[in-house]
Scaffold this active site. Structure first.
Site, PDB file in Angstrom:
ATOM      1  N   ASP A 193      -1.930 -15.379   5.069  1.00 29.34           N
ATOM      2  CA  ASP A 193      -1.278 -14.363   4.233  1.00 29.34           C
ATOM      3  C   ASP A 193       0.232 -14.633   4.112  1.00 29.34           C
ATOM      4  OD1 ASP A 193      -0.391 -11.954   3.104  1.00 29.34           O
ATOM      5  OD2 ASP A 193      -0.711 -10.776   4.932  1.00 29.34           O
ATOM      6  N   HIS A 368       2.029  -6.298   6.795  1.00 26.02           N
ATOM      7  CA  HIS A 368       1.919  -7.765   6.707  1.00 26.02           C
ATOM      8  C   HIS A 368       2.843  -8.455   7.704  1.00 26.02           C
ATOM      9  CE1 HIS A 368      -0.443  -7.633   2.957  1.00 26.02           C
ATOM     10  NE2 HIS A 368       0.270  -6.560   2.700  1.00 26.02           N
TER      11      HIS A 368
END
Length: 553
Positions: A193, A368
């Site tokens: 990611d 994140h």
């Protein structure tokens, strides 16, 4: 076929945020990781959602073994109804993710025809030649997993969305040990990611918002409206705990917030103290300082509960002077206008508005990983090949450079939607392209696909308006019965003189056309359109959409 290679084919999410969808193929077996949507940019006029072009999957439908989901956010599951209307394949996901999926499929009348298979961290399952182990990761949503996929050429790890939180509110911590185990065994490729690759350091834990929120709760004198993403179960849990501590009842307002909190309670992710939840209709029965309203609509969506409350248009949630509204979420790029419009309305109601402006203290944390967590994962897994996923091209590029500069990976590659990346134990290279792109959908229906031509016409109309020349033709004689009429909308420069001249242009075109041309409506419409377009463009430098209409009498 000892020399067969593994193919990694992104269909969405590489080169943009949202619409995450990736195919992995070995010989005649394909698995798909995630099936997301994205919300349209402002230039996609009238489009409700955007989903990946799955032409490749449809063309290879007999090879697709299933769709494996990493977690339940819209950018990972929102495209499922569209994909499943084209491909009937099983869908694998964790308990909480599938609870979200069920609601979505039920809405589109696809639930009865779809096989949903529950997976759990640590429990391996096989799809064709792939053995997949879900690994527990933490994110802003609960029950999220990364996927370790054992393939005939080696192990590849797809992180899904993640951050490394070792003490999340549900005590289900990020499984560092499992990643370290795979690192010991050897990892061929890591797909990681890239969302926060611009952020140095570490992303704070979900708990880190609690001190600032606690302070806000303690000093709020009247009603407290608390808004966050309806999928932020951790944040909802913290808000309900604080409401209980500060002696406030909780009313849950907004369809998505009600659905999410019910699912989270049913599955044990949300423990609600008895008697704390009240019906929104009971808000007025309590003193303002005794109530917290958990409300959806952090992104300023026009029909959301918060947007309606902000303009006094909600049956139960009324915002009065002195009330406090906390927006515990980030501003998603592209939504700034609608969010600040709602904040303006809240200020007009003399409410105290607390949002993530960088100066209000920590009221929101990202889901994140920042740079140090990304580096930690690369060091743990020590993959031979590194492929950044999820983000604009600049994020992917920066992430690949970061991985390459660490000296741990042999090769970091940037690939985009439609690229075919072929891997074996020794080599990774781009070998071609497949059809990939975006499909625009109106009103959330799987049927209402909006073609590029339609969007071009909408843009054209929004910029220059349209002009309708209307002709009345006698069906029997083929004669034009009266002077052409011209109707225009949204066309700047449509004064009386120009319209009169435009009528003469149309009359002139008709005079110069043979009876045969007049009898063929397709031909005469096109002749009028071309002549009128030329005249208007020459005299106004504008290009309205011209649509001749012929009435028969």
């Amino acid at each position: 076929m000892a020399d067969a290679k593994l193919q990694i084919i992104p269909l969405g999410g590489l080169g943009e945020f949202g619409m995450n969808c990736l195919a992995i193929r070995y010989k005649d077996d394909i698995i798909v990781i995630d099936a997301g949507l994205m919300f349209p940019e402002s230039e996609l006029l009238g489009v409700d959602i955007v989903v990946p072009d799955i032409t490749y999957l449809v063309e290879n439908r007999e090879h697709v073994r299933g769709i494996v989901l990493t977690h339940g956010h819209e950018d990972h599951i929102g495209g499922l109804p569209w994909i499943l209307s084209e491909l009937n394949v099983p869908v694998y996901g964790t308990e909480f993710t599938l609870a979200y999926v069920e609601g979505k499929l039920e809405e589109h009348k696809l639930l009865d025809d779809t096989e949903l298979i529950e997976i759990a961290p640590g429990s391996k399952f096989s799809l064709g030649p792939f053995t997949i182990e879900p690994i527990r990761v933490t994110h802003s949503l609960v029950d999220c997993v990364a996927l370790a996929i054992d393939t005939p050429v080696g192990v590849i790890v797809h992180t899904g969305d993640f951050k490394i939180d070792l003490s999340p509110p549900d005590s289900k911590a990020f499984d560092l040990h499992k990643f370290a185990e795979y690192g010991q065994r050897g990892v061929l490729a890591l797909l990681q990611d890239s969302t926060n690759v611009d952020r140095p350091g570490y992303t704070p834990s979900e708990w880190s918002v609690k001190p600032r929120l606690d302070e806000l709760f303690s000093r709020t004198k009247k009603k407290l409206f608390f808004s966050c993403f309806s999928s932020s179960i951790y944040r909802i849990r913290i808000a309900i705990d604080l409401a209980h501590t500060h002696g406030r009842k909780v009313a849950i307002v907004g369809r998505s917030m009600v659905e999410s909190s019910e699912i989270a309670q049913d599955l044990g992710y949300l423990e609600v103290p008895p008697g704390i939840i009240i019906h929104p209709g009971q808000i007025a029965d309590y003193d303002p300082e005794e109530v917290m309203i958990l409300i959806s609509g952090t992104q300023g969506e026009p029909m959301s509960a918060l947007s309606r409350a902000a303009v006094d248009n909600h049956k139960h949630a009324r915002i009065l002077p002195g009330d406090t509204v906390v927006l515990s979420s980030r501003v998603i790029p592209g939504n700034e206008k609608s969010i600040f419009r709602v904040i303006d309305h809240l200020y007009r109601r003399d409410a105290h508005v607390i949002f993530d402006d960088g100066a209000s203290g920590l009221i929101h944390v990202s889901g994140h990983a920042s740079q140090e967590e990304q580096r930690l994962m690369i060091n743990l897994l020590r993959p031979k090949f590194f492929i950044p996923v999820h983000g604009d091209y600049r994020h992917l590029k920066k992430h690949a450079e970061m991985a390459q500069n660490m000296g741990v990976v042999d090769l970091a590659l940037v690939i985009e939607n439609g690229d075919v990346l072929e891997l074996d134990q020794d080599d990774a290279r781009k070998t071609g392209k497949i059809t990939a792109g975006r499909v625009c959908i109106d009103s959330g229906s799987t049927a209402d696909v909006v073609e590029d031509l339609v969007i071009r016409d909408r843009r054209h109309l929004s910029e220059d308006g349209f002009v309708l020349p209307i002709l009345t033709i006698n069906k029997l004689s083929g004669k034009v019965e009266r002077l052409p009429e011209i109707v225009s909308r949204g066309f700047v420069g449509a004064d009386q003189e120009l319209m009169e001249a435009a009528r003469n242009v149309v009359s002139q075109t008709l005079e110069n056309s043979s009876d045969e041309e007049k009898a063929d409506y397709g031909v005469i419409k096109e002749k009028i359109r071309i002549d009128l377009k030329r005249y208007i463009q020459k005299n106004t430098s504008r290009r309205p959409l011209i649509m001749p209409v012929i009435l028969e009498i």
